[in-house]
Design a protein around this motif. Structure first.
Motif, short mmCIF file in Angstrom:
data_model
loop_
_atom_site.label_atom_id
_atom_site.label_comp_id
_atom_site.label_asym_id
_atom_site.label_seq_id
_atom_site.Cartn_x
_atom_site.Cartn_y
_atom_site.Cartn_z
N PRO A 181 -16.87 35.71 -11.45
CA PRO A 181 -16.45 37.20 -10.61
C PRO A 181 -15.58 36.82 -9.55
CG PRO A 181 -18.56 36.57 -10.73
CD PRO A 181 -18.35 35.61 -11.24
N GLU A 182 -15.75 35.73 -8.82
CA GLU A 182 -14.87 35.61 -7.81
C GLU A 182 -13.28 35.44 -8.28
OE1 GLU A 182 -16.35 32.98 -4.82
OE2 GLU A 182 -14.49 32.71 -3.68
N ARG A 183 -13.12 34.71 -9.03
CA ARG A 183 -11.87 34.33 -9.94
C ARG A 183 -11.38 36.16 -10.28
NH1 ARG A 183 -11.42 28.39 -12.40
NH2 ARG A 183 -12.07 27.32 -10.53
N LEU A 184 -12.27 36.47 -10.90
CA LEU A 184 -11.48 38.02 -11.65
C LEU A 184 -11.23 38.74 -10.38
CD1 LEU A 184 -11.28 39.67 -13.91
CD2 LEU A 184 -13.79 40.14 -13.71
N LEU B 68 -4.65 29.93 -15.22
CA LEU B 68 -5.10 31.31 -16.07
C LEU B 68 -5.81 32.18 -15.09
CD1 LEU B 68 -5.35 32.80 -18.75
CD2 LEU B 68 -7.60 31.33 -19.14
N GLU B 69 -7.03 31.52 -14.45
CA GLU B 69 -8.08 32.34 -13.71
C GLU B 69 -7.46 32.77 -12.31
OE1 GLU B 69 -11.67 30.40 -14.27
OE2 GLU B 69 -11.64 31.00 -16.48
N GLN B 70 -6.82 32.01 -11.57
CA GLN B 70 -6.33 32.46 -10.19
C GLN B 70 -4.79 32.15 -10.02
OE1 GLN B 70 -9.23 29.62 -8.11
NE2 GLN B 70 -9.60 31.55 -7.09
N PRO B 71 -4.22 32.96 -10.58
CA PRO B 71 -2.48 33.05 -10.47
C PRO B 71 -2.14 33.71 -8.91
CG PRO B 71 -3.36 35.09 -11.72
CD PRO B 71 -4.49 34.05 -11.51
N GLN B 72 -1.27 32.58 -8.53
CA GLN B 72 -0.88 32.93 -7.15
C GLN B 72 0.62 33.75 -7.21
OE1 GLN B 72 -2.64 32.18 -4.56
NE2 GLN B 72 -4.25 31.04 -5.83
N PRO B 73 0.41 35.01 -6.61
CA PRO B 73 1.60 36.17 -6.80
C PRO B 73 2.63 35.38 -5.92
CG PRO B 73 -0.15 36.99 -5.59
CD PRO B 73 -0.70 35.78 -6.22
N ARG B 74 3.89 35.60 -6.37
CA ARG B 74 4.98 34.83 -5.46
C ARG B 74 5.53 36.02 -4.60
NH1 ARG B 74 4.95 29.32 -5.59
NH2 ARG B 74 4.92 28.63 -7.75
N VAL B 75 4.72 36.38 -3.71
CA VAL B 75 4.99 37.34 -2.73
C VAL B 75 6.11 37.12 -1.74
CG1 VAL B 75 4.26 39.01 -0.88
CG2 VAL B 75 3.00 38.58 -3.22
N ASP C 91 0.74 26.81 -18.52
CA ASP C 91 -0.71 26.14 -18.30
C ASP C 91 -1.45 27.53 -18.50
OD1 ASP C 91 -0.30 23.64 -17.47
OD2 ASP C 91 -1.00 23.82 -15.53
N ALA C 92 -1.37 28.62 -18.24
CA ALA C 92 -2.44 29.80 -18.48
C ALA C 92 -2.54 29.76 -19.93
CB ALA C 92 -1.85 30.97 -17.93
N ARG C 93 -1.47 29.93 -20.69
CA ARG C 93 -1.69 29.79 -22.09
C ARG C 93 -2.48 28.65 -22.70
NH1 ARG C 93 1.32 31.82 -26.80
NH2 ARG C 93 0.00 31.20 -28.60
N LEU C 94 -2.07 27.52 -22.07
CA LEU C 94 -2.78 26.25 -22.45
C LEU C 94 -4.29 26.33 -22.62
CD1 LEU C 94 -1.99 23.34 -23.54
CD2 LEU C 94 -2.20 22.74 -21.07
N ALA C 95 -4.64 26.83 -21.24
CA ALA C 95 -6.08 27.04 -21.01
C ALA C 95 -6.80 27.87 -21.87
CB ALA C 95 -6.51 27.52 -19.50
N LEU C 96 -6.07 29.14 -22.22
CA LEU C 96 -6.47 30.12 -23.38
C LEU C 96 -6.77 29.44 -24.64
CD1 LEU C 96 -7.26 33.10 -23.23
CD2 LEU C 96 -4.74 33.63 -24.21
N GLU C 97 -5.73 28.43 -24.95
CA GLU C 97 -5.60 27.89 -26.38
C GLU C 97 -6.92 27.08 -26.40
OE1 GLU C 97 -4.34 28.90 -28.84
OE2 GLU C 97 -2.69 30.13 -27.99
#
Lengths: 322, 322
Positions: free
Chosen positions: A56-59, A184-191, A158-164
């Protein structure tokens, strides 16, 4: 109502930006003079956007991150957000974790929760985020011009790789899986990069559905096409940089149709290369030049032999998943 | 993605207010100089906030109406909204109806759809609405003062009466049922009244959970109490005005704990009675003075004999429903 008051308590914190605090009928926001308010909203549904087993923290982090990524793509400074949360039951451990991940990222970007709604129902999370951008300076999808360079931040796939890996269509070494799973679970937005690109980039978008699809939105909005250097694109594959090897067709799937990358793709005049690189350095965001905007519509990939092939969205399916 | 592009098409219309139109990463909004942006968000979930059998056109209306009602309670002029929609499947008849109801109400209030998100999932609707109010003039929950009059717009209890009829705890004549059902399914937000009350009302709230509960929010935020005249409150029961009779205890349930009324409850100094009545007339919204704000905390109802009894939230349950 009682237990949902309890939920609300997890999300009630001192508020600085909204003169009312959370809890009146509306939140009140006032952009500074000359500023526009950039607004974006994302709905995340269990089973579709995240697995029921996710931490839940990652979510909590990801629910806000995907919205901040939209602000980044417009070059807007995060200000505030609202949260609507529908939950099947009140699970205090889950709520505490979700709130922890959510507020950790919010605090990083000085983005305040100013309102929301909680109810019982299927697990759905809707965040609407507000940012500030000087009037007329927002990065739009429609500004790309023939001759512009085409850039991408960070790495892709990488995110898709984890999903696969979760789907069982690919087997990964533990360290590759863990790195991919974090993406996949903790993307860092490029603000910071989005802010640094104001006045430099001609168009920008964040990569949530995959490079080919998202870039397509920019090209259509700008009425141009683009040619991508295949070698440069393949070099964006994160796990590949660490020495992990996959068949070339699968690397193409990951880079062009990966999704959930939350990097920025943007265009800028060739004369501003040094400026873009300096801005990216200041923002702490690596950027790679992967191609060129051109007048002919459509997206093509140019291979090492100089042969250009159109990108066929239906062509990305070399994992054979469910 | 294809079929969800189709959904998006139902919600794509020419946009005037957002300089980008729907479809960039963010919508851009710019309140006029000196104005604050009032923001509110509501999440509606099937089975909890509406029945699966509801007419989609009425649902589209209601999803926006409950949000506009929050703007009304702040005295804000509607400007724009975002829509997040999660749907189990693409049903074009349903979508066309939902969009028709949504945009009919949006057009009535010149409130534009400026962005959103659609996905497959359980039926959830999240709308975030934006309004404009001169800085410092928003109607808040916290401004009620001892001695103020306590007012309510329109009538109360019909929505809950319809719900009880659906639940089978009460049997209604056809005309009473139809009128009550319209109130439940097509509430009319009191936007004009909210605007007219700026500078007159000291506090306001919209009645979504029931008079006793919602008024409680105002009293706590203002650190005051209130005394309601029981006869005046009973007179707010809409179906009762048409001659329909229910036991007194049930009328009390409907008026004090009905919910889904979307009328405004507000307070104003006794010296402004004529002003309030004139404003309500201009706004086309009947208002009734039902009591007085007082310094002692808590809410009491005063009966015809002048006896004051505290309002006990646990006391509203004379339908014996499920």
């Amino acid at each position: 109502m009682g237990e949902f008051d309890l939920i609300a308590r997890y999300f009630t914190r001192p508020v600085r930006r909204n003169p009312l605090g959370v809890g009146d009928d509306c939140a009140l926001l006032q952009p500074a003079p000359g500023m526009q308010l950039a607004v974006s909203t994302d709905l995340l549904v269990e089973g579709r956007h995240f697995l029921s087993t996710v931490d839940p923290e990652r979510l909590g982090h990801k629910a806000l991150a995907v919205n901040l990524s939209d602000l980044a793509a417009c070059g807007a400074q995060p200000l505030a957000f609202t949260l609507s949360l529908s939950l099947p039951q009140v699970d205090e451990r889950w709520l505490a974790g979700f709130a922890r991940g959510l507020f950790a990222l919010a605090d990083t970007h000085a983005c305040e929760l100013v309102g929301g709604d909680t109810t019982r129902g299927p697990l759905c999370i809707n965040i609407t985020v507000f940012g500030e951008v000087p009037a007329g300076q927002a990065l739009l999808r429609s500004g790309a011009r023939a001759g512009d360079d085409l850039w991408v931040s960070g790495t892709l796939g990488d995110a898709r790789l984890a999903l696969e890996a979760f789907r069982g269509t690919v087997s990964l070494p533990q360290d590759v899986f863990e790195a991919a799973r974090r993406r996949l679970e903790q993307p860092q937005p490029r603000v910071a990069l989005g802010l640094a690109l104001r006045g430099l980039a001609t168009a920008a978008i964040d990569l949530s559905d995959g490079l080919a699809g998202d870039l397509g939105h920019v090209l259509r909005a700008s009425r141009v096409g683009a040619a991508i250097e295949g070698t440069a694109a393949a070099g964006l594959f994160a796990a590949g940089r660490g020495g992990f090897r996959l068949p070339e067709a699968q690397v193409q799937d990951l880079v062009f149709a990966g999704g959930d990358d939350y990097e920025l793709a943007f265009t800028a005049p060739a004369g501003r290369r040094a400026g873009v690189e300096a801005a990216a350095m200041r923002a702490g965001a690596p950027v790679t030049r992967i191609g060129r905007v051109r007048a002919e519509p459509g997206l093509v990939v140019v291979d090492a032999q100089g042969v250009a092939r159109p990108v066929d969205p239906a062509g990305f399916d070399h994992f054979g998943g469910p």
